[in-house]
Design a protein around this motif. Structure first.
Motif, PDB file in Angstrom:
ATOM      1  N   LYS A  21      14.635   3.771 -61.118  1.00 23.08           N
ATOM      2  CA  LYS A  21      13.492   3.009 -61.645  1.00 23.08           C
ATOM      3  C   LYS A  21      12.258   3.900 -61.759  1.00 23.08           C
ATOM      4  O   LYS A  21      11.537   3.868 -62.754  1.00 23.08           O
ATOM      5  N   LEU A  22      12.016   4.727 -60.746  1.00 27.68           N
ATOM      6  CA  LEU A  22      10.875   5.630 -60.748  1.00 27.68           C
ATOM      7  C   LEU A  22      11.017   6.684 -61.850  1.00 27.68           C
ATOM      8  O   LEU A  22      10.039   7.033 -62.523  1.00 27.68           O
ATOM      9  N   ALA A  23      12.218   7.188 -62.047  1.00 27.41           N
ATOM     10  CA  ALA A  23      12.463   8.177 -63.101  1.00 27.41           C
ATOM     11  C   ALA A  23      12.117   7.597 -64.470  1.00 27.41           C
ATOM     12  O   ALA A  23      11.436   8.237 -65.276  1.00 27.41           O
ATOM     13  N   SER A  24      12.556   6.392 -64.719  1.00 32.28           N
ATOM     14  CA  SER A  24      12.278   5.740 -65.996  1.00 32.28           C
ATOM     15  C   SER A  24      10.787   5.454 -66.164  1.00 32.28           C
ATOM     16  O   SER A  24      10.204   5.701 -67.224  1.00 32.28           O
ATOM     17  N   THR A  25      10.168   4.961 -65.106  1.00 31.38           N
ATOM     18  CA  THR A  25       8.735   4.660 -65.145  1.00 31.38           C
ATOM     19  C   THR A  25       7.918   5.921 -65.377  1.00 31.38           C
ATOM     20  O   THR A  25       6.995   5.938 -66.198  1.00 31.38           O
ATOM     21  N   ASN A  26       8.255   6.993 -64.665  1.00 29.17           N
ATOM     22  CA  ASN A  26       7.537   8.257 -64.838  1.00 29.17           C
ATOM     23  C   ASN A  26       7.710   8.814 -66.238  1.00 29.17           C
ATOM     24  O   ASN A  26       6.763   9.344 -66.827  1.00 29.17           O
ATOM     25  N   MET A  27       8.907   8.699 -66.765  1.00 27.71           N
ATOM     26  CA  MET A  27       9.142   9.185 -68.126  1.00 27.71           C
ATOM     27  C   MET A  27       8.276   8.410 -69.119  1.00 27.71           C
ATOM     28  O   MET A  27       7.664   9.000 -70.007  1.00 27.71           O
ATOM     29  N   ASP A  28       8.218   7.101 -68.949  1.00 28.96           N
ATOM     30  CA  ASP A  28       7.374   6.284 -69.829  1.00 28.96           C
ATOM     31  C   ASP A  28       5.902   6.676 -69.714  1.00 28.96           C
ATOM     32  O   ASP A  28       5.189   6.739 -70.720  1.00 28.96           O
TER      33      ASP A  28
END
Length: 71
Positions: A21-28
């Protein structure tokens, strides 16, 4: 870079120990920042007098990757 996908980048972040979830959020967040700042950078180049056609080409390429990695 044309073959690189958002999923591959997120998978790499996860392999470094970042929660999914953090990986996706950071990418966004990174993509949003790039989307907002890129026009400012180009405008700054124009204002400072060192804008070139190559800068426009680079900005277009970066925008294409932003779209690619947003999908």
């Amino acid at each position: 870079m044309e073959d690189l996908t958002r999923g591959q980048i997120i998978d790499e972040l996860i392999s470094w120990g970042m929660p999914s979830k953090l990986a996706s959020t950071n990418m966004d967040r990174v993509l949003d920042s790039l989307r907002k700042e890129l026009p400012r950078v180009v405008e700054s180049c124009k204002e400072e007098g060192w804008h070139t056609h190559e800068i426009d080409l680079a900005a277009r390429g970066i925008n294409e990757h932003i779209v690619q990695f947003s999908e």
